[in-house]
Design an enzyme around this catalytic site. Structure first.
Site, PDB file in Angstrom:
ATOM      1  N   GLU A   1       0.530   5.195   0.359  1.00  0.00           N
ATOM      2  CA  GLU A   1      -0.403   6.225   0.784  1.00  0.00           C
ATOM      3  C   GLU A   1       0.001   7.617   0.295  1.00  0.00           C
ATOM      4  O   GLU A   1       1.069   7.798  -0.294  1.00  0.00           O
ATOM      5  CB  GLU A   1      -0.538   6.197   2.310  1.00  0.00           C
ATOM      6  CG  GLU A   1      -1.037   4.830   2.795  1.00  0.00           C
ATOM      7  CD  GLU A   1      -1.326   4.763   4.272  1.00  0.00           C
ATOM      8  OE1 GLU A   1      -1.996   3.820   4.696  1.00  0.00           O
ATOM      9  OE2 GLU A   1      -0.874   5.659   5.011  1.00  0.00           O
TER      10      GLU A   1
ATOM     11  N   GLU B   1      -3.187  -4.428  -3.159  1.00  0.00           N
ATOM     12  CA  GLU B   1      -3.757  -5.291  -4.190  1.00  0.00           C
ATOM     13  C   GLU B   1      -3.767  -4.583  -5.540  1.00  0.00           C
ATOM     14  O   GLU B   1      -3.452  -5.168  -6.577  1.00  0.00           O
ATOM     15  CB  GLU B   1      -5.199  -5.678  -3.821  1.00  0.00           C
ATOM     16  CG  GLU B   1      -5.352  -6.442  -2.500  1.00  0.00           C
ATOM     17  CD  GLU B   1      -5.599  -5.524  -1.302  1.00  0.00           C
ATOM     18  OE1 GLU B   1      -4.994  -4.423  -1.251  1.00  0.00           O
ATOM     19  OE2 GLU B   1      -6.391  -5.914  -0.435  1.00  0.00           O
TER      20      GLU B   1
ATOM     21  N   ASN C   1       0.843  -1.205   0.000  1.00  0.00           N
ATOM     22  CA  ASN C   1       0.000   0.000   0.000  1.00  0.00           C
ATOM     23  C   ASN C   1       0.874   1.249   0.000  1.00  0.00           C
ATOM     24  O   ASN C   1       1.812   1.360   0.779  1.00  0.00           O
ATOM     25  CB  ASN C   1      -1.001  -0.007   1.154  1.00  0.00           C
ATOM     26  CG  ASN C   1      -0.380  -0.254   2.512  1.00  0.00           C
ATOM     27  OD1 ASN C   1       0.672  -0.896   2.609  1.00  0.00           O
ATOM     28  ND2 ASN C   1      -1.015   0.237   3.560  1.00  0.00           N
TER      29      ASN C   1
HETATM   30 ZN    ZN Z   1      -7.935  -1.654  -1.217  1.00  0.00          ZN
END
Ligand code: ZN
Ligand code: ZN
Ligand code: ZN
Ligand code: ZN
Lengths: 166, 166, 166, 166
Positions: free
Chosen positions: B54, B65, B52
C-alpha cells in the site's frame, strides 16, 4: 425481485447516448489514439460526461467511465440510474477492470450499462442482432453484476479476520 | 475444446496454496490492515509470490495479484498455469477489478484461479460446501473468463475505427 | 548531517547499473514501445530488478521502478541503499510522479537514485558533462528528496484534523 | 522571462480558495478519513472542483487534484491558471506524486499551486509565517516546476532511442 425501476424513457436513453458521443469529443488520448466517451445518468436526471484522459506515464491514465464517476461524486451525486459508453470502434467495447471496480463502489449491481457501437445506430439486420444482450441499434445492455461477478467491495474490508491459515 | 491441460498435481496445488499463505506474511498494509497473499505458478513450475503493497496516497497501492504478475513478467516469465489468492478472512475473497485487468493481459481465459479461505483447509461439512465452484477445503475455483467476462484486452486497441457515430 | 553511509563500492555501483540494463530486457511495453529497467539494491546487497509492465487499459501499467519495489517488499525487504533506472533514450530519464510516490514510501530522502543514460557509459567530453548532478559516464545522481520535494507521506495521514476552514 | 501573467485578482484568489473548501465537502473518503478538496481555475475564469474519491480496492482511489483535472479536461478545458488544494489538517499538505504527474501533463511549470491550511486564514503571527513560499493567511504558494523537478512528460516519449547500452 427488486422494486427499483430502471426503465428510462426513450428520450432519456437517447439523451444519454447522445451525451456519450459528445463526451468522446473531449478525449485526451494522444498515446492510445483510442477515444472513449461515457455518460452517467444520476437519479435526478442530470447527466455527467466523461472522456479518457491519458498521461505520458501511462499508469496515470484515467478512463472515461471513471472520469464520469468522479465528476458526479465530486458534485455531490452518488445515486445513478444508467451509464453509457462509446468508442470509435463499430463494435461495442466493454469497460476495463479498473473502471468496473470504480463503478462497483457507486452503482447498483443491476444498473443498466449501455455499450454503444461507434456507428450507432446500426441498421436492422446488422451482424450482432439477436446476440445476447444486444438491443435496438446494436447497443449491448449489461450491468456491473454481469461485468464484475463475485466482486470485491466495501463490505469485504469489514469482515472479521482470522489470524489463521497454515 | 482446448488441448491445454490445467490439471496440477495435488503436490503442486498444495505448494501453490502454501506459497500464497507465505506471500501474505510480507504484506505492507498499514492503511487497510487487510493483508493479501498471491502465488502465481508459471508453466515451468516456478512460483512467484506477491503481497499487497500500500501507499500513503491510497491510489499508489499495488495488490498482491499484480505484485505477483509484474514480478514474474519482469523475470521473463509470461506463461502461467494457476494463481492462488488468500486473505485473513475466513471466506474466499475475489481479486479487485484492477487485478482482473492485469491478469487478463497475461493469463488464459480458463487458467485456474484458486480463492483460498483464510482458515484453509475448512473441515468437511463447512458452510460453503456444495456451493458453485467450491472444491475441497473450501477453495473457490474460478478463472479470468468468469471474473472478467466480455473483457477489454490488447486486441481491442487494434480494431478499425470509425470516425462515425452521431 | 547523517551518519548513514550511502557510498557503494565501485563494484556494487557497476553491478547495479548492469542489473538495470538486464532488467530492461524483460520490459512488456507493446503500447509505449518505451522500455525501462530499474534495479534496486537492498541493505543486504541483494538487487531487485524491475521492468515496465504495461496494460491494454493504459492505467493498469506498472512502471519499472514500482515493479522493483513491490518485488523487494514482497520478498520481505524494506531497507534500500540505491536505485538505478535506465531507458533506451541516450539522455537520462527521470521516474514519473507515481513511482516517486512509491519510492517515497520506502526509501530515505537522500538514498542515491542513479539515472543511467541508455548509451552508458558516455565518453569523456560528452554533452551533459559538468551539468548539475552528472557524474562519471553521464549518470545523473539524484534522490527522492530532490525528485519529490515537500512530499506527501505516511506521517501526514496521522496529523490532527480540524473540522475548521471557512 | 515569460509574458504570461499569473496574477489573479484578490477576488479570484478568494473565489478559488472558497471553491477548494466547498469541493472538500463532497469527498468520498471512508477509508482514509482524510478529506481533500481541490479547485482548478481555467484561463477563462471557470473553476472546476474536485474531491478525493476512494475505493474499497485502495489502488482505485482518485485524488482531489486529479478529479478536478479530468473534470476540466473532459469539459473541453486544457488551459489553466491556478490550482488550490485544502485538507482538514491545519498545516498545508502537498499533492501526491500521482497528482503531480497528472498536473504535469496539463499545467505550465510555473502555474501557481496554492496549498491552503485547513484552518485558513491563519492569523498574523502564526507558526509558518516567514517560511519559504508562505504567503498571507498561511497559504503555501508553489508550482509543478518546484513539486516535480526534472519531470517525465510527453516530450520524452518522442525522444530517439538507442538500441544501445551494455
Ligand atoms: Zn487488486
Ligand atoms: Zn477503464
Ligand atoms: Zn513511473
Ligand atoms: Zn494525489
Amino acid at each position: 425481485m427488486s422494486d427499483r425501476v430502471w426503465e428510462m424513457s426513450i428520450e432519456q436513453r437517447e439523451s444519454l447516448i447522445k451525451a456519450a458521443f459528445e463526451a468522446k469529443q473531449q478525449t485526451y488520448s494522444p498515446y492510445s489514439k483510442f477515444p472513449v466517451g461515457a455518460a452517467l445518468m444520476a437519479a435526478d436526471g442530470r447527466i455527467f460526461k466523461g472522456a479518457n484522459i491519458e498521461n505520458a506515464s501511462y499508469g496515470g491514465t484515467i478512463c472515461a467511465e471513471r472520469t464520469a464517476i468522479v465528476k458526479a461524486v465530486s458534485e455531490g451525486t452518488r445515486s445513478f440510474v444508467a451509464l453509457a459508453v462509446v468508442t470509435d470502434v463499430p463494435s461495442t467495447i466493454s469497460p476495463c477492470g479498473m473502471c468496473r471496480q470504480v463503478i462497483r463502489e457507486f452503482c447498483a449491481q443491476d444498473m443498466p450499462i449501455l455499450l454503444i457501437p461507434g456507428d450507432y445506430p446500426k441498421p436492422p439486420g446488422h451482424d450482432s442482432e439477436g446476440k445476447p444482450g444486444i438491443i435496438a441499434g446494436g447497443i449491448k445492455e449489461t450491468s456491473i453484476g454481469e461485468l464484475l461477478p463475485d466482486s470485491f467491495g466495501p463490505e469485504h474490508l469489514d469482515l472479521p479476520r482470522t489470524g489463521g491459515g497454515k
